[in-house]
Motif scaffolding. Structure first.
Motif, short mmCIF file in Angstrom:
data_model
loop_
_atom_site.label_atom_id
_atom_site.label_comp_id
_atom_site.label_asym_id
_atom_site.label_seq_id
_atom_site.Cartn_x
_atom_site.Cartn_y
_atom_site.Cartn_z
N ALA A 215 1.44 -3.27 -10.63
CA ALA A 215 0.38 -3.18 -9.63
C ALA A 215 0.82 -3.75 -8.29
O ALA A 215 0.54 -3.18 -7.23
N PHE A 216 1.53 -4.87 -8.33
CA PHE A 216 1.95 -5.53 -7.09
C PHE A 216 3.36 -5.12 -6.67
O PHE A 216 3.83 -5.54 -5.60
N GLY A 217 4.04 -4.33 -7.51
CA GLY A 217 5.40 -3.94 -7.17
C GLY A 217 6.33 -5.12 -7.04
O GLY A 217 7.23 -5.14 -6.20
N SER A 218 6.12 -6.13 -7.89
CA SER A 218 6.90 -7.36 -7.81
C SER A 218 7.74 -7.53 -9.06
O SER A 218 7.29 -7.24 -10.17
N ASP A 219 8.97 -7.99 -8.88
CA ASP A 219 9.82 -8.30 -10.01
C ASP A 219 10.06 -9.81 -10.12
O ASP A 219 10.94 -10.25 -10.86
N SER A 220 9.25 -10.59 -9.39
CA SER A 220 9.36 -12.05 -9.44
C SER A 220 8.65 -12.57 -10.68
O SER A 220 7.44 -12.42 -10.83
N VAL A 221 9.42 -13.17 -11.58
CA VAL A 221 8.84 -13.70 -12.82
C VAL A 221 7.83 -14.80 -12.50
O VAL A 221 6.78 -14.90 -13.14
N THR A 222 8.13 -15.62 -11.51
CA THR A 222 7.24 -16.72 -11.17
C THR A 222 5.89 -16.21 -10.67
O THR A 222 4.84 -16.69 -11.09
N ARG A 223 5.92 -15.24 -9.77
CA ARG A 223 4.67 -14.71 -9.24
C ARG A 223 3.84 -14.00 -10.29
O ARG A 223 2.63 -14.17 -10.38
N VAL A 224 4.51 -13.19 -11.11
CA VAL A 224 3.79 -12.48 -12.16
C VAL A 224 3.21 -13.47 -13.18
O VAL A 224 2.06 -13.32 -13.61
N SER A 225 3.99 -14.48 -13.54
CA SER A 225 3.50 -15.48 -14.50
C SER A 225 2.30 -16.23 -13.94
O SER A 225 1.33 -16.51 -14.67
N ALA A 226 2.34 -16.55 -12.64
CA ALA A 226 1.21 -17.24 -12.02
C ALA A 226 -0.04 -16.36 -12.02
O ALA A 226 -1.15 -16.84 -12.29
N ALA A 227 0.14 -15.07 -11.73
CA ALA A 227 -1.00 -14.15 -11.72
C ALA A 227 -1.60 -14.01 -13.11
O ALA A 227 -2.83 -14.00 -13.28
N VAL A 228 -0.75 -13.89 -14.13
CA VAL A 228 -1.24 -13.75 -15.51
C VAL A 228 -1.92 -15.04 -15.96
O VAL A 228 -2.96 -15.01 -16.64
N ALA A 229 -1.36 -16.19 -15.57
CA ALA A 229 -1.98 -17.47 -15.91
C ALA A 229 -3.37 -17.57 -15.30
O ALA A 229 -4.31 -18.08 -15.92
N LEU A 230 -3.53 -17.07 -14.07
CA LEU A 230 -4.84 -17.07 -13.43
C LEU A 230 -5.81 -16.18 -14.20
O LEU A 230 -6.99 -16.53 -14.36
N CYS A 231 -5.33 -15.03 -14.68
CA CYS A 231 -6.18 -14.14 -15.48
C CYS A 231 -6.72 -14.85 -16.70
O CYS A 231 -7.92 -14.76 -17.02
N TYR A 232 -5.85 -15.58 -17.40
CA TYR A 232 -6.28 -16.27 -18.62
C TYR A 232 -7.15 -17.48 -18.30
O TYR A 232 -8.03 -17.83 -19.09
N THR A 233 -6.93 -18.11 -17.16
CA THR A 233 -7.78 -19.23 -16.76
C THR A 233 -9.21 -18.76 -16.53
O THR A 233 -10.18 -19.37 -16.99
N LEU A 234 -9.34 -17.65 -15.81
CA LEU A 234 -10.67 -17.08 -15.60
C LEU A 234 -11.26 -16.57 -16.92
O LEU A 234 -12.48 -16.67 -17.14
N GLY A 235 -10.41 -16.06 -17.80
CA GLY A 235 -10.88 -15.63 -19.11
C GLY A 235 -11.43 -16.80 -19.92
O GLY A 235 -12.46 -16.66 -20.59
N ALA A 236 -10.76 -17.95 -19.87
CA ALA A 236 -11.24 -19.14 -20.58
C ALA A 236 -12.60 -19.59 -20.06
O ALA A 236 -13.48 -19.97 -20.83
#
Length: 251
Positions: free
Chosen positions: A94-115
């Motif tokens: 979606a973001f066209g990013s291959d940065s593991v750090t950025r993608v991991s941070a975005a996914v972590a935010l998804c799960y934080t909001l999910g919690a």
């Protein structure tokens, strides 16, 4: 890394031996009335059957409510495993990013909001005592979010819809398991719970393979997300077939 992942489980397991009580009567956070009610309810649920069936699993599988529960949970499992296995790749695309750090941070935010959504929906369901409505609405909202994810133009909106879908599915799972299965008592009830888990595990197993196959076939995750959305609609409708289940608030 494996040692670090295992250490909290080992420590919590040892702590459970000392902290968790064996019976409701020994739970310091329960009042005497609550402990007595829970003890009586547990005893009633484990009353031996006068004439237990020879094949409890087959008897449970013939129960219509069990099939409805299995349909609800299968849809939730399919959508959950699709998102859990492929959410990082979906966010990266979606973001066209291959940065593991950025993608991991975005996914972590998804799960934080999910919690946060899990706590909010579960507390509201407990406060009102209503179950199937919360379950059906969460599944339907998750389906709509998954259906929108492939068609929105903005990467930020795509990530937002995936976050909403994940939060809804995560919030629906504890509400689902709070429902009484209303199956035959005794052995059939135990067999019914096992049957629901087993039937739903098929969906959990198929989800990653189906998602990967559709991605290879179409080049995008759109078809896979629409498939998960369709199964969530099935979960929502099956939840309504269970009827408007209401419990005393706080139970």
């Amino acid at each position: 890394m494996f040692w670090l992942l295992a250490l909290p489980s080992v420590l919590l397991g040892l702590a459970a031996l000392r902290v968790l009580p064996d019976t409701p009567r020994h739970a310091p956070w329960l009042t005497r009335a609550e402990a007595a009610w829970l003890t009586a309810t547990t005893a009633a649920e484990h009353t031996p059957m006068a004439d237990p069936p020879r094949r409890p699993v087959l008897t449970a599988l013939r129960h219509r409510r069990l099939l409805a529960h299995a349909a609800v949970y299968a849809g939730l499992c399919f959508a959950l495993y699709t998102l859990q296995f492929f959410l990082p790749q979906m966010v990266a695309d979606a973001f066209g990013s291959d940065s593991v750090t950025r993608v991991s941070a975005a996914v972590a935010l998804c799960y934080t909001l999910g919690a946060a959504c899990i706590l909010a929906v579960s507390r509201r369901s407990d406060r009102t005592g209503e179950r199937t409505g919360h379950l059906s609405l969460a599944a339907l909202t998750g389906a709509l979010a998954l259906a929108l994810a492939p068609v929105v133009a903005s990467p930020l909106l795509a990530a937002a819809t995936l976050t909403v879908a994940l939060a809804c599915v995560l919030a629906a799972v504890p509400v689902f398991w709070a429902l009484p299965l209303a199956l035959p008592a005794g052995l059939c009830a135990s067999a019914g719970v096992a049957a629901v888990n087993s039937l739903s595990s098929v969906a959990s197993f198929l989800a990653p393979y189906t998602t990967g196959a559709l991605k290879d076939l179409t080049g995008t995750y759109g078809a896979a997300l629409l498939s998960a959305a369709g199964l969530l609609v099935l979960s929502s409708g099956s939840a309504l077939l269970l009827g408007r289940t209401r419990h005393p608030a706080g139970t």
